[in-house]
Scaffold this motif. Structure first.
Motif, PDB file in Angstrom:
ATOM      1  N   ILE A 195       0.867  -0.645   0.084  1.00 33.47           N
ATOM      2  CA  ILE A 195      -0.246  -0.007   0.074  1.00 33.47           C
ATOM      3  C   ILE A 195       0.495   1.011   0.104  1.00 33.47           C
ATOM      4  O   ILE A 195       1.553   1.310   0.253  1.00 33.47           O
ATOM      5  N   ARG A 196       1.112   2.082  -0.452  1.00 27.56           N
ATOM      6  CA  ARG A 196       2.085   3.552  -1.033  1.00 27.56           C
ATOM      7  C   ARG A 196       1.087   4.613  -0.654  1.00 27.56           C
ATOM      8  O   ARG A 196      -0.170   4.681  -1.469  1.00 27.56           O
ATOM      9  N   ILE A 197       1.549   5.296   0.422  1.00 24.65           N
ATOM     10  CA  ILE A 197       0.753   6.224   0.844  1.00 24.65           C
ATOM     11  C   ILE A 197       1.494   7.925   0.392  1.00 24.65           C
ATOM     12  O   ILE A 197       3.643   7.492   0.126  1.00 24.65           O
ATOM     13  N   ARG A 198       0.832   9.045   0.004  1.00 26.21           N
ATOM     14  CA  ARG A 198       1.379   9.273  -0.232  1.00 26.21           C
ATOM     15  C   ARG A 198       0.893  10.870   0.828  1.00 26.21           C
ATOM     16  O   ARG A 198      -0.639  10.699   1.399  1.00 26.21           O
ATOM     17  N   LEU A 199       2.738  11.813   1.963  1.00 24.60           N
ATOM     18  CA  LEU A 199       1.533  12.733   2.555  1.00 24.60           C
ATOM     19  C   LEU A 199       1.701  14.711   2.261  1.00 24.60           C
ATOM     20  O   LEU A 199       2.161  14.404   1.797  1.00 24.60           O
ATOM     21  N   MET A 200       1.293  15.176   2.948  1.00 25.61           N
ATOM     22  CA  MET A 200       1.047  16.412   2.272  1.00 25.61           C
ATOM     23  C   MET A 200       2.201  17.305   3.245  1.00 25.61           C
ATOM     24  O   MET A 200       2.842  17.768   2.987  1.00 25.61           O
ATOM     25  N   GLU A 201       2.103  16.249   4.854  1.00 26.62           N
ATOM     26  CA  GLU A 201       3.624  16.799   5.724  1.00 26.62           C
ATOM     27  C   GLU A 201       4.266  14.996   5.180  1.00 26.62           C
ATOM     28  O   GLU A 201       4.621  14.314   5.822  1.00 26.62           O
ATOM     29  N   VAL A 202       5.904  15.934   4.657  1.00 29.94           N
ATOM     30  CA  VAL A 202       6.277  14.801   4.215  1.00 29.94           C
ATOM     31  C   VAL A 202       7.259  14.571   5.318  1.00 29.94           C
ATOM     32  O   VAL A 202       7.732  13.104   5.979  1.00 29.94           O
ATOM     33  N   ASP A 203       7.452  15.036   5.882  1.00 25.27           N
ATOM     34  CA  ASP A 203       9.014  15.565   7.268  1.00 25.27           C
ATOM     35  C   ASP A 203       7.890  14.469   8.690  1.00 25.27           C
ATOM     36  O   ASP A 203       8.273  13.455   9.242  1.00 25.27           O
ATOM     37  N   ALA A 204       6.463  14.529   8.172  1.00 25.74           N
ATOM     38  CA  ALA A 204       5.737  13.235   9.340  1.00 25.74           C
ATOM     39  C   ALA A 204       6.052  12.147   9.137  1.00 25.74           C
ATOM     40  O   ALA A 204       5.786  10.895   9.808  1.00 25.74           O
ATOM     41  N   ALA A 205       6.418  11.259   7.796  1.00 29.07           N
ATOM     42  CA  ALA A 205       6.507  10.262   7.550  1.00 29.07           C
ATOM     43  C   ALA A 205       6.395   8.965   8.571  1.00 29.07           C
ATOM     44  O   ALA A 205       5.927   8.059   8.274  1.00 29.07           O
ATOM     45  N   ARG A 206       8.162   9.388   9.198  1.00 25.80           N
ATOM     46  CA  ARG A 206       8.288   8.812  10.135  1.00 25.80           C
ATOM     47  C   ARG A 206       7.219   7.956  11.166  1.00 25.80           C
ATOM     48  O   ARG A 206       6.996   6.867  11.615  1.00 25.80           O
ATOM     49  N   GLU A 207       6.299   9.228  11.814  1.00 29.05           N
ATOM     50  CA  GLU A 207       5.679   9.278  12.602  1.00 29.05           C
ATOM     51  C   GLU A 207       4.237   8.242  12.049  1.00 29.05           C
ATOM     52  O   GLU A 207       3.819   6.984  12.299  1.00 29.05           O
ATOM     53  N   VAL A 208       4.208   8.919  10.990  1.00 25.76           N
ATOM     54  CA  VAL A 208       2.446   8.134  10.691  1.00 25.76           C
ATOM     55  C   VAL A 208       2.588   6.743  10.396  1.00 25.76           C
ATOM     56  O   VAL A 208       2.590   5.808  10.550  1.00 25.76           O
ATOM     57  N   ALA A 209       4.226   6.141  10.025  1.00 24.73           N
ATOM     58  CA  ALA A 209       4.588   5.253   9.347  1.00 24.73           C
ATOM     59  C   ALA A 209       4.571   4.422  10.564  1.00 24.73           C
ATOM     60  O   ALA A 209       3.554   3.181  10.626  1.00 24.73           O
TER      61      ALA A 209
END
Lengths: 416, 229
Positions: free
Chosen positions: A237-251
């Motif tokens: 499942i590939r996900i794109r975020l509005m906030e790029v830097d939040a990737a670690r936490e969201v993941a």
């Protein structure tokens, strides 16, 4: 002559040794200048690379894997006990993300997320006598365009053409040229499951990242499921975020919720960031070395002045200048050299960076480009300036302290 | 008897080391306002050491120096420096003028450190001091362009810059010819007489010592003349 007394003394001291002063200033200036140019170069490249990586791939990828192997029932039954199993084999499961549809629709509800399911698997692409292995990624085009910027990287055709053609495939320019295939050509895709699918090139892309351009192809998710004989299965499942830097936490949040291994772009490119860290360490140690050499120059000139002017120091102390006054006088000399050096270094740094910016070349590699990517940043100038001030202050401090501690009586007795 | 400007109470100075060296010991000395004192004695008798102790340039290892009624035993280095700046003036055998500064610039150094007046006023005062010592036309020159006697007079002008209470001179005529030496002593005598400045000078020149108002004789670090009258 409205200058303060100490500044006046400091100026006469360094102006009395013009050549040495100039050499010291140049040492500092070169250090600062190189630092600025190197920092612009390295940060520019790193920034470009990160942008490319972020844009070319999804910010977060959920995979059909687990970080920890499944706990064996016997281990669960005797928690904390020593369990030894012989001849253990992993269960032959149908791999894939279970309940993927539910997960996809649940994640789609999260704010700031675009979600796209996909199934990737190895294929051999055969065109005439050319064989190339590649990763065939099954996608839902109208979802995919919201997750990666692949559409922007299309050189010919569109991702959405996949849906309109019967068996369309979109591949990297590098892969196509290795196969010798062009737009509209039909070729065979063969999967490890033994399925052969005849596909037609409906689009070509170029991301600038060679491993993608030479190793990836996109087909419709449905076709990928047929090709891999895994009906209704998706494994990413590939996900794109509005906030790029939040990737670690969201993941981390997604992984905690569903258990599947969820990689942020930072984690996926950990190796590259490690290289960046080493690069930066090399840069800082090189500049540090230059600054240490420059600092020795400053130390040298001020030590010489302290030695030469010991009589002056003695008389100034007998007149009533304090130890702090003497220390300040010599510290000021170091700082003046440092400051003039820093300003000169800024000019040199600016010049070098401009020069680098005007150079053109052609280099392939991990990333294809024709010029240096330069990051113009005021912070480089500040860091360089602080570097030189600190180095010159430390270099001046040592002889300045010695000068301040000198006993005037000893010097006067020695001179008489 | 006038109140003592400088007073030594049992001061001694021992150089530490494997074999400690006693420079001076057990000195009681009281010097009043406007006195012109010569410290005499054979070489190595501790004349200069005593002068440095009295001038707060060195600290005694025993006893204490009292300057204008203030005990300096407890003062820290910065306080001693402040006292040297405002109350004391030194002249050494060697002139110790800063070679890069003009004659006027050298005289102005103590004034600028003390501060408190605008630069222009300091300049006028320094110029007046130089005029007084017959160096009015030398103000813009560098020390290297002057004769030995002239340089020593500039050094005196610098010592006088902040109108000190005490001038301390260490063999001020040691490098001078007889005529220049006499000029220096005439200046000291006049200062003591006209301005009430206390002058303490170390010398081994009997002829010059005879011109002072009082002699203090040292032998082997001890006073052989009574120090307190």
């Amino acid at each position: 002559m409205a200058r303060p007394l100490l500044l006046d003394l400091a100026l006469t001291h360094i102006l009395g040794r013009k050549r040495q002063t100039i050499v010291s200033v140049l040492g500092v200036a070169l250090g600062v200048g190189f630092f600025i140019a190197m920092a612009a170069l390295m940060q520019g490249f790193q920034g470009y690379f990160v942008d490319t990586v972020i844009n070319a791939s999804p910010h977060i990828t959920v995979r059909d894997q687990f970080r920890e192997p499944a706990v064996q029932p016997v281990a669960a039954a005797f928690r904390g006990g020593a369990v030894l199993l012989h001849g253990l084999k992993p269960r032959d499961e149908i791999r894939g993300i279970r309940k993927a549809g539910t997960i996809v629709s649940a994640l789609s509800e999260w704010p700031g997320l675009s979600v796209a399911p996909s199934l990737d698997g190895p294929v051999i692409l055969r065109y005439g006598s050319a064989d190339k292995s590649a990763v065939a990624i099954g996608i839902v085009p109208e979802r995919e365009v919201r997750v990666t910027q692949l559409e922007d990287d299309m050189v010919e055709g569109h991702l959405t053409d996949l849906a309109s053609a019967a068996n369309g495939i979109v591949m990297g320019l590098g892969l196509a040229s290795k196969l010798g295939a062009k737009m509209g050509d039909s070729l065979n895709a063969i999967s490890p499951a033994g399925v052969i699918l005849r596909v037609k090139v409906v689009g070509l892309f170029r991301t600038g990242i060679v491993s993608l351009d030479e190793g990836q192809a996109y087909i419709l998710l449905k076709k990928a499921q047929i090709l891999q004989s895994r009906a209704n299965v998706i494994n990413q499942i590939r996900i794109r975020l509005m906030e790029v830097d939040a990737a670690r936490e969201v993941a981390a949040r997604i992984e905690a919720l569903y258990g599947y291994r969820t990689e942020s772009w930072q984690e996926a490119n950990e190796g590259v960031f490690g290289v960046f860290r080493i690069q930066n360490a090399i840069m800082y140690s090189t500049v540090g070395a230059i600054m240490i050499v420059a600092a020795f120059g400053i130390y040298n000139i001020i030590s010489t002045v302290v030695y030469e002017k010991s009589r002056d120091i003695a008389i100034l102390k007998s007149i009533g200048l304090t130890e702090a006054d003497i220390r300040r006088t010599f510290l000021m000399q170091g700082l003046m050299i440092g400051m003039i050096g820093a300003v000169l270094g800024w000019i040199i740094g600016f010049g070098l960076t401009s020069l680098l910016g005007s150079i053109r070349f052609d280099v392939g590699g991990m990333v294809r480009n024709d010029r240096f990517f330069l990051a113009w940043s005021l912070s480089h100038y500040w860091i360089g300036g602080m570097f030189s001030l600190v180095a010159s202050a430390v270099a001046a401090w040592i002889p300045a302290r010695r000068a301040a501690a000198a006993n005037p009586v000893d010097i006067i007795r020695g001179a008489a | 008897m006038t109140a003592a400007v400088v007073e030594a109470r049992g001061i001694g100075r021992v150089l530490p080391g494997p074999v400690p060296v006693t420079l001076v010991e057990g000195i009681d000395l009281s010097i009043g306002e406007g006195e012109f004192v010569a410290i005499t004695g054979p070489s190595g008798s501790g004349k200069s050491s005593l002068l440095y102790l009295l001038g707060l340039l060195d600290r005694p290892t025993s006893g204490t120096v009292i300057l204008e009624g203030r005990d300096t035993a407890e003062a820290d280095a910065a306080e001693l420096a402040a006292l040297r700046l405002s109350k004391l003036g030194f002249v050494f055998q060697f002139h110790f003028l800063l070679p890069e500064f003009t004659v006027l610039g050298n005289v102005m150094i103590p004034m600028r450190k003390l501060g408190g007046s605008p630069e222009a006023e300091l300049r006028t005062r320094a110029q007046a001091l130089l005029e007084d010592l017959g160096l009015g036309d030398q103000a813009a020159k560098l020390p290297s362009q002057l004769s030995g006697g002239q340089r020593q007079r500039v050094a005196i002008a610098r010592a006088l810059a902040n109108r000190p209470r005490v001038i301390l001179a260490d063999e001020p005529t040691g490098n001078l010819d007889t005529k220049s030496a006499q000029t220096v002593f005439d200046i000291f005598a006049r200062l003591a007489r006209e301005t009430g400045t206390t002058v303490i000078t170390v010398t081994h020149d009997e002829g010059l010592a005879a011109q002072t108002s009082r002699r203090v004789n040292l032998v082997d670090g001890r006073l052989v003349t009574p120090g307190v009258r």
